[in-house]
Design an enzyme around this catalytic site. Structure first.
Site, short mmCIF file in Angstrom:
data_model
loop_
_atom_site.label_atom_id
_atom_site.label_comp_id
_atom_site.label_asym_id
_atom_site.label_seq_id
_atom_site.Cartn_x
_atom_site.Cartn_y
_atom_site.Cartn_z
CE LYS A 57 -5.91 4.57 1.86
NZ LYS A 57 -4.74 5.31 1.52
NE ARG B 94 -14.61 15.09 3.82
CZ ARG B 94 -13.39 14.71 3.42
NH1 ARG B 94 -13.23 14.14 2.24
NH2 ARG B 94 -12.35 14.91 4.20
CE LYS C 146 -6.38 2.45 11.17
NZ LYS C 146 -5.47 1.37 10.78
CB ILE D 288 1.97 4.35 4.70
CG1 ILE D 288 0.99 5.53 4.52
CG2 ILE D 288 3.02 4.70 5.75
CD1 ILE D 288 0.04 5.74 5.69
N GLY E 174 0.82 -1.22 0.00
CA GLY E 174 0.00 0.00 0.00
C GLY E 174 0.85 1.26 0.00
CB SER F 138 -5.79 7.22 12.22
OG SER F 138 -6.39 8.39 11.73
CE1 TYR G 63 -9.03 3.54 8.81
CE2 TYR G 63 -9.27 5.84 9.49
CZ TYR G 63 -8.47 4.78 9.11
OH TYR G 63 -7.11 4.95 9.03
P1 NAD Z 1 -3.40 1.46 1.65
O1 NAD Z 1 -4.81 1.05 1.38
O2 NAD Z 1 -2.62 2.04 0.53
O3 NAD Z 1 -2.58 0.21 2.22
C1 NAD Z 1 -3.19 -0.80 2.99
C2 NAD Z 1 -2.74 -2.14 2.42
O4 NAD Z 1 -3.32 -3.19 3.20
C3 NAD Z 1 -3.19 -2.33 0.98
O5 NAD Z 1 -2.10 -2.74 0.20
C4 NAD Z 1 -4.24 -3.45 1.07
O6 NAD Z 1 -4.25 -4.23 -0.08
C5 NAD Z 1 -3.78 -4.20 2.31
N1 NAD Z 1 -4.83 -4.93 3.03
C6 NAD Z 1 -6.03 -4.46 3.46
N2 NAD Z 1 -6.70 -5.44 4.11
C7 NAD Z 1 -5.88 -6.52 4.12
C8 NAD Z 1 -6.01 -7.84 4.65
N3 NAD Z 1 -7.13 -8.24 5.28
N4 NAD Z 1 -4.98 -8.72 4.49
C9 NAD Z 1 -3.86 -8.33 3.84
N5 NAD Z 1 -3.70 -7.11 3.29
C10 NAD Z 1 -4.70 -6.22 3.44
O7 NAD Z 1 -3.42 2.44 2.90
P2 NAD Z 1 -2.27 3.37 3.49
O8 NAD Z 1 -2.64 4.77 3.22
O9 NAD Z 1 -0.94 2.86 3.09
O10 NAD Z 1 -2.52 3.12 5.04
C11 NAD Z 1 -1.81 2.12 5.76
C12 NAD Z 1 -2.37 2.04 7.16
O11 NAD Z 1 -2.28 3.32 7.77
C13 NAD Z 1 -3.85 1.66 7.22
O12 NAD Z 1 -4.05 0.82 8.34
C14 NAD Z 1 -4.54 2.98 7.44
O13 NAD Z 1 -5.76 2.82 8.11
C15 NAD Z 1 -3.53 3.73 8.28
N6 NAD Z 1 -3.65 5.20 8.15
C16 NAD Z 1 -3.64 5.76 6.91
C17 NAD Z 1 -3.80 7.13 6.77
C18 NAD Z 1 -3.84 7.79 5.41
O14 NAD Z 1 -4.35 8.91 5.32
N7 NAD Z 1 -3.31 7.18 4.36
C19 NAD Z 1 -3.96 7.95 7.92
C20 NAD Z 1 -3.94 7.33 9.18
C21 NAD Z 1 -3.79 5.95 9.26
N1 UDP Z 2 -11.07 18.57 1.42
C1 UDP Z 2 -11.69 19.40 0.50
N2 UDP Z 2 -12.01 18.87 -0.72
C2 UDP Z 2 -11.75 17.59 -1.06
C3 UDP Z 2 -11.11 16.76 -0.11
C4 UDP Z 2 -10.80 17.29 1.13
O1 UDP Z 2 -11.95 20.57 0.77
O2 UDP Z 2 -12.08 17.16 -2.19
C5 UDP Z 2 -10.67 19.14 2.74
C6 UDP Z 2 -11.33 18.46 3.94
O3 UDP Z 2 -12.57 19.10 4.24
C7 UDP Z 2 -10.26 18.67 5.02
C8 UDP Z 2 -8.94 18.63 4.25
O4 UDP Z 2 -9.28 18.92 2.89
O5 UDP Z 2 -10.39 19.96 5.60
C9 UDP Z 2 -8.24 17.27 4.31
O6 UDP Z 2 -9.16 16.27 3.92
P1 UDP Z 2 -8.68 14.76 3.68
O7 UDP Z 2 -9.89 13.97 3.26
O8 UDP Z 2 -7.51 14.74 2.78
O9 UDP Z 2 -8.18 14.30 5.11
P2 UDP Z 2 -8.95 14.18 6.51
O10 UDP Z 2 -10.33 14.69 6.37
O11 UDP Z 2 -8.92 12.73 6.80
O12 UDP Z 2 -8.14 14.97 7.47
#
Ligand code: NAD
Ligand code: UDP
Length: 344
Positions: A91, A297, A159, A19, A17, A131, A155
């Protein structure tokens, strides 16, 4: 599955994924052996092919699900894993509201299945992707780790429940070493432009949406509200470069050598508004970003940024990359890969 025995093998769940792929790259570059377990529900194997190309080293790739106990047992038998970095999870906040059971099943039951397999294999070191959403709508900013926790959607609840499960495990088995990392808003890409975020369909998140407007795939951005109590009325967030975030995971692994239970916010400590992001992205890319103001939103909060002090002191880590680099690297990835990892 090839057999390997080394004391520096890390299992990265969800390693294909967004990250996970950047962290896998850094782990390989730092000399760790990496086993990635991913079911590719939200990612593509191409991401890991490119990780291997940049690192000039390959991770072991296992296509499979964290809910598959037999597969996990086999994996822990075949590799000498000393730590798990657990990214795997669904996510999308909106989807979690529509399909809560899918989220509880995948994220919570999946994590329980992983933790049970770790217990059976006597692997007791884990870094978990939490998160900033666990703070709900905080009473004030910047957000410290001791602020009250509250989930506002399924979601976020997954977490929070997983965090509670990890804290319970630690209470009953204090020899476990657990790092809970609460990410703020990950953005940007590796500076090669070879790996980055590849959202399915129309992006929900701000930066990928802006990038697709800049590249001409989407016509305009909707800014969700301009009447927040912020410097320009639009929502404020703490955008952290994905490479800084990846480095935070290596710092956490390191810190677990001496500490047992770590809970850290990973962010920069600086809040930027939606309009700040639009303006910087436009400057960096040289492209106009047409936008219109629309309604708030549902569920969005006004401001969210961290107090980075605890992470700095605990992990000996801080996010060093600024907004220009976040936007510049994201733009390079977008330009080089207008269709993400989809091979033409
Ligand atoms: P992502 O969707 O790109 O990566 C998640 C990966 O997990 C994907 O490759 C998916 O295929 C795999 N996956 C999901 N369910 C699975 C399962 N049951 N078995 C095996 N693989 C599985 O997401 P990301 O943005 O890289 O996020 C990684 C982690 O960080 C997630 O847990 C997400 O909730 C958390 N997180 C992400 C954000 C963000 O904004 N990206 C913010 C806070 C927390
Ligand atoms: N946002 C926006 N337009 C979009 C997507 C997001 O104005 O199409 C704004 C949203 O309201 C927030 C910020 O951008 O203030 C970040 O949103 P995002 O969904 O990226 O992250 P999160 O809401 O999870 O912090």
């Amino acid at each position: 599955m090839k057999f390997k025995s080394t004391i520096s093998t890390v299992l990265v769940t969800g390693g294909a994924g967004y990250i996970g792929s950047h962290t896998t790259l850094l782990l390989l570059q730092a000399g760790y052996d990496v086993v990635v377990l991913d079911n590719f529900v939200n990612s593509k194997p191409e991401a890991l092919r490119r990780v291997a190309e940049i690192a000039a080293r390959e991770p072991e790739i296992i296509k499979g699900d964290i809910r598959d106990s037999d597969l996990l047992d086999q994996l822990f038998r075949n590799f000498s894993i000393f730590a798990v970095i657990h990214f795997a999870g669904l996510k999308a906040v909106g989807e979690s509201v529509t399909n809560p059971l899918t989220y509880y099943e995948n994220n919570v039951c999946g994590t329980v299945s992983l933790l049970q397999a770790m217990t059976r294999a006597n692997v007791t070191r884990i870094v978990f992707s939490s998160s900033a959403t666990v703070y709900g709508d905080p009473a004030s900013v910047p957000i410290r780790e001791d602020f009250p926790l509250k989930a506002t959607n399924p979601y976020g609840a997954t977490k929070l429940y997983i965090e509670e499960i990890l804290r319970d495990i630690y209470r009953s088995e204090p020899h476990w070493r657990i790092a809970i990392l609460r990410y703020f808003n990950p953005a940007g890409a590796h500076d090669s432009g070879m790996i980055g975020e590849d959202p399915c369909g129309v992006p929900n998140n701000l930066i990928p949406y802006i990038a697709q407007v800049a590249v001409g795939k989407l016509s305009e951005l909707s800014i969700f509200g301009s009447d927040y109590d912020t410097h320009d009325g639009t929502g404020v967030r703490d955008y952290i470069h994905v490479m800084d975030l990846a480095e935070g995971h290596l710092a956490a692994l390191n810190a677990l050598e001496t500490l047992s239970l770590i809970t850290c916010n990973l962010g920069t400590g600086i809040g930027y508004s939606v309009l700040d992001m639009v303006n910087t992205f436009s400057e960096v890319s040289g492209k106009p970003i047409p936008y219109r103001i629309s309604n708030r939103r549902l569920g969005d909060i006004s401001q969210c940024y961290t107090d980075p002090t605890h992470a700095r002191n605990t992990l000996n880590w801080k996010a060093g990359r600024g907004l220009t680099q976040i936007c510049g690297d994201h733009w390079r990835w977008q330009l080089k890969n207008p269709n993400g990892y989809k091979l033409e």
